[in-house]
Design an enzyme around this catalytic site. Structure first.
Site, PDB file in Angstrom:
ATOM      1  N   ARG A 224       0.879  -1.116  -0.082  1.00 38.18           N
ATOM      2  CA  ARG A 224      -0.048  -0.005  -0.049  1.00 38.18           C
ATOM      3  C   ARG A 224       0.895   1.298   0.025  1.00 38.18           C
ATOM      4  NH1 ARG A 224      -3.411  -2.762  -1.528  1.00 38.18           N
ATOM      5  NH2 ARG A 224      -5.618  -3.173  -0.506  1.00 38.18           N
ATOM      6  N   HIS A 272      -0.941   0.373  -9.907  1.00 34.36           N
ATOM      7  CA  HIS A 272      -1.476  -0.440  -9.154  1.00 34.36           C
ATOM      8  C   HIS A 272      -2.106  -1.784  -9.860  1.00 34.36           C
ATOM      9  CE1 HIS A 272      -3.716  -0.652  -4.769  1.00 34.36           C
ATOM     10  NE2 HIS A 272      -3.512  -1.891  -5.261  1.00 34.36           N
TER      11      HIS A 272
HETATM   12  N1  LIG Z   1      -0.637  -3.972  -5.345  1.00 36.58           N
HETATM   13  C1  LIG Z   1      -1.706  -4.836  -5.327  1.00 36.58           C
HETATM   14  O1  LIG Z   1      -2.196  -4.992  -6.242  1.00 36.58           O
HETATM   15  C2  LIG Z   1      -1.933  -5.723  -4.148  1.00 36.58           C
HETATM   16  C3  LIG Z   1      -2.646  -6.910  -4.449  1.00 36.58           C
HETATM   17  C4  LIG Z   1      -3.028  -7.748  -3.447  1.00 36.58           C
HETATM   18  C5  LIG Z   1      -2.737  -7.335  -2.227  1.00 36.58           C
HETATM   19  N2  LIG Z   1      -1.813  -6.298  -1.865  1.00 36.58           N
HETATM   20  C6  LIG Z   1      -1.230  -6.095  -0.506  1.00 36.58           C
HETATM   21  O2  LIG Z   1      -0.612  -7.192   0.054  1.00 36.58           O
HETATM   22  C7  LIG Z   1      -1.153  -7.188   1.200  1.00 36.58           C
HETATM   23  C8  LIG Z   1      -0.754  -8.839   1.777  1.00 36.58           C
HETATM   24  O3  LIG Z   1      -1.508  -9.554   1.393  1.00 36.58           O
HETATM   25  P1  LIG Z   1      -1.564 -11.002   2.022  1.00 36.58           P
HETATM   26  O4  LIG Z   1      -2.335 -11.958   1.353  1.00 36.58           O
HETATM   27  O5  LIG Z   1      -0.032 -11.772   1.986  1.00 36.58           O
HETATM   28  O6  LIG Z   1      -1.744 -10.791   3.481  1.00 36.58           O
HETATM   29  P2  LIG Z   1      -1.557 -11.968   4.651  1.00 36.58           P
HETATM   30  O7  LIG Z   1      -1.767 -13.235   4.314  1.00 36.58           O
HETATM   31  O8  LIG Z   1      -2.569 -11.345   5.818  1.00 36.58           O
HETATM   32  O9  LIG Z   1      -0.102 -11.435   5.032  1.00 36.58           O
HETATM   33  C9  LIG Z   1       0.287 -10.402   5.797  1.00 36.58           C
HETATM   34  C10 LIG Z   1       1.767 -10.511   6.472  1.00 36.58           C
HETATM   35  O10 LIG Z   1       2.330  -9.467   6.889  1.00 36.58           O
HETATM   36  C11 LIG Z   1       2.640  -9.735   8.360  1.00 36.58           C
HETATM   37  N3  LIG Z   1       2.553  -8.566   9.274  1.00 36.58           N
HETATM   38  C12 LIG Z   1       1.212  -7.990   9.579  1.00 36.58           C
HETATM   39  N4  LIG Z   1       1.555  -7.040  10.471  1.00 36.58           N
HETATM   40  C13 LIG Z   1       2.692  -6.950  10.673  1.00 36.58           C
HETATM   41  C14 LIG Z   1       3.623  -6.351  11.619  1.00 36.58           C
HETATM   42  N5  LIG Z   1       3.157  -5.361  12.305  1.00 36.58           N
HETATM   43  N6  LIG Z   1       4.911  -6.628  11.821  1.00 36.58           N
HETATM   44  C15 LIG Z   1       5.369  -7.606  10.970  1.00 36.58           C
HETATM   45  N7  LIG Z   1       4.888  -8.428  10.291  1.00 36.58           N
HETATM   46  C16 LIG Z   1       3.538  -8.248   9.932  1.00 36.58           C
HETATM   47  C17 LIG Z   1       1.716 -10.859   8.750  1.00 36.58           C
HETATM   48  O11 LIG Z   1       2.544 -11.718   9.781  1.00 36.58           O
HETATM   49  P3  LIG Z   1       1.856 -12.867  10.513  1.00 36.58           P
HETATM   50  O12 LIG Z   1       2.435 -14.020   9.440  1.00 36.58           O
HETATM   51  O13 LIG Z   1       2.587 -13.133  11.616  1.00 36.58           O
HETATM   52  O14 LIG Z   1       0.169 -12.708  10.559  1.00 36.58           O
HETATM   53  C18 LIG Z   1       1.690 -11.758   7.498  1.00 36.58           C
HETATM   54  O15 LIG Z   1       3.095 -12.623   7.367  1.00 36.58           O
HETATM   55  C19 LIG Z   1      -2.325  -7.043   1.588  1.00 36.58           C
HETATM   56  O16 LIG Z   1      -2.879  -6.408   2.627  1.00 36.58           O
HETATM   57  C20 LIG Z   1      -2.571  -5.813   0.534  1.00 36.58           C
HETATM   58  O17 LIG Z   1      -2.300  -4.563   0.877  1.00 36.58           O
HETATM   59  C21 LIG Z   1      -1.737  -5.441  -3.072  1.00 36.58           C
END
Ligand SMILES: NC(=O)c1ccc[n+]([C@@H]2O[C@H](COP(=O)([O-])OP(=O)(O)OC[C@H]3O[C@@H](n4cnc5c(N)ncnc54)[C@H](OP(=O)(O)O)[C@@H]3O)[C@@H](O)[C@H]2O)c1
Length: 309
Positions: A224, A272
């Protein structure tokens, strides 16, 4: 699935193909495009819905977000009992892996330089870089971070990862928790951000943290825009500490005309688009999860509001 009522309320999304797809996948459900004053629904498929939608639909049990990030949803006033479900992968993982590997390999192999030289008609070799000198660090080892880590490891870069709680991912040197962040960053040369946007992670990519990367550091932000303090990135690149960045997300989207990122020679910008929501995969996942909920089974991707993702 009789009498199941589903509302569709997605900003910036052409509704017809979604309504058609959802009706085909859930033939016994009533699927309707939401409009103010519409009857109550049981569940909803949403993207950036207006507050009015939430306020007018107090009977909703579940919001299925058609993206992985729920930061926009969590900015709304939501009833505490409302269940939020995000997409997990649904075809985004492989796209993210392609995007990140493309950005890293392009930088590592200097294909951007070769592109520029080819346009000038120059045939010139560059000295091969040493892979072990380009460790890749992935912030966020969730659904997308792990998929990306696997793909990056396939190119034999050293891979490190950072998460909130301990994660074991084959081939990844894993770190967790805020206290380990400086140590993690100091071992990384190419940094990939795949964190959710929460109170803890907003502004995490700043002068201090990015300054800890190894000299010649490179940033890929696909999470983000609000993770990054944009002026700090430019300052570090212009000072020569960072080599550049590939950015897919921005504080303001679309990236405003005249923003310094557009013209910066060391910054690559995309609109994006690193991992788009794929309609068929998304509808299939939502239908599967709805059926599981009806059977009283647990589903993946339920958002924990207290942690913010
Ligand atoms: N640019 C784009 O087109 C696009 C598309 C899709 C997604 N995204 C972004 O990608 C993000 C991740 O997606 P995802 O599906 O992989 O999410 P996810 O499965 O919820 O994984 C999030 C990861 O971030 C870690 N995390 C969260 N808060 C943290 C903190 N304070 N300190 C350290 N680590 C932290 C989590 O730790 P834990 O493993 O310990 O829970 C987890 O490993 C989304 O939230 C979105 O913003 C962007």
């Amino acid at each position: 699935m009789a009498s199941l009522r589903i509302a569709f309320c997605c900003t910036d999304t052409r509704p017809e193909p979604w309504l058609e797809g959802l009706r085909a996948a859930l033939p016994d459900a009533q699927v309707d495009l939401w409009a103010p004053g519409a009857p109550q629904a049981d569940h909803a498929v949403v993207w950036a819905p207006p507050q009015q939608f939430i306020d007018e639909q107090p009977g909703l049990q579940t919001l299925f977000n058609i993206g992985a990030g729920v930061d926009a949803l969590l900015r709304l006033r939501l009833p505490p009992s409302l269940r939020l479900v995000r997409l997990d992968d649904a075809g985004m993982g492989v796209q993210m892996a392609e995007y990140v590997c493309h950005a890293l390999v392009r930088h590592f192999r200097e294909f951007d330089v070769y592109d520029a030289e080819a346009r000038e008609g120059r045939w010139a070799y560059r000295k091969p870089r040493v892979r072990s000198e380009f460790p890749v660090g992935i912030l966020g080892l969730g659904v997308l971070g792990q998929r990306v880590a696997r793909a990056v490891a396939g190119f034999e870069f050293p891979v490190l990862g950072w998460s909130r709680t301990p994660r074991e991912v084959p081939g990844v040197t894993a770190f967790h928790g805020a206290a380990s962040l400086p140590d993690f960053l100091s071992r990384v040369r190419m940094l990939v951000c795949l964190l959710p946007l929460t109170a803890e992670t907003a502004g995490l990519l700043n002068r201090q943290t990015l300054g800890l990367l190894q000299p010649g550091g490179y940033l890929v932000n696909v999470a983000r825009g609000a993770h990054l303090v944009e002026e700090d990135l430019i300052a570090l690149i212009d000072a020569g500490h960072l080599a550049g960045a590939t950015l897919d997300v921005f504080r303001q989207e679309p990236l405003p005309e005249g923003h310094p990122f557009w013209q910066h020679p060391r910054i690559t910008v995309t609109p994006h688009t690193s991992a788009r929501t794929l309609r068929d995969e998304t509808i299939a996942q939502i239908a599967r999860k709805l059926r599981a909920l009806q059977r009283g089974e647990p589903i993946a991707g339920v958002v924990d509001r207290a942690r913010g993702y």
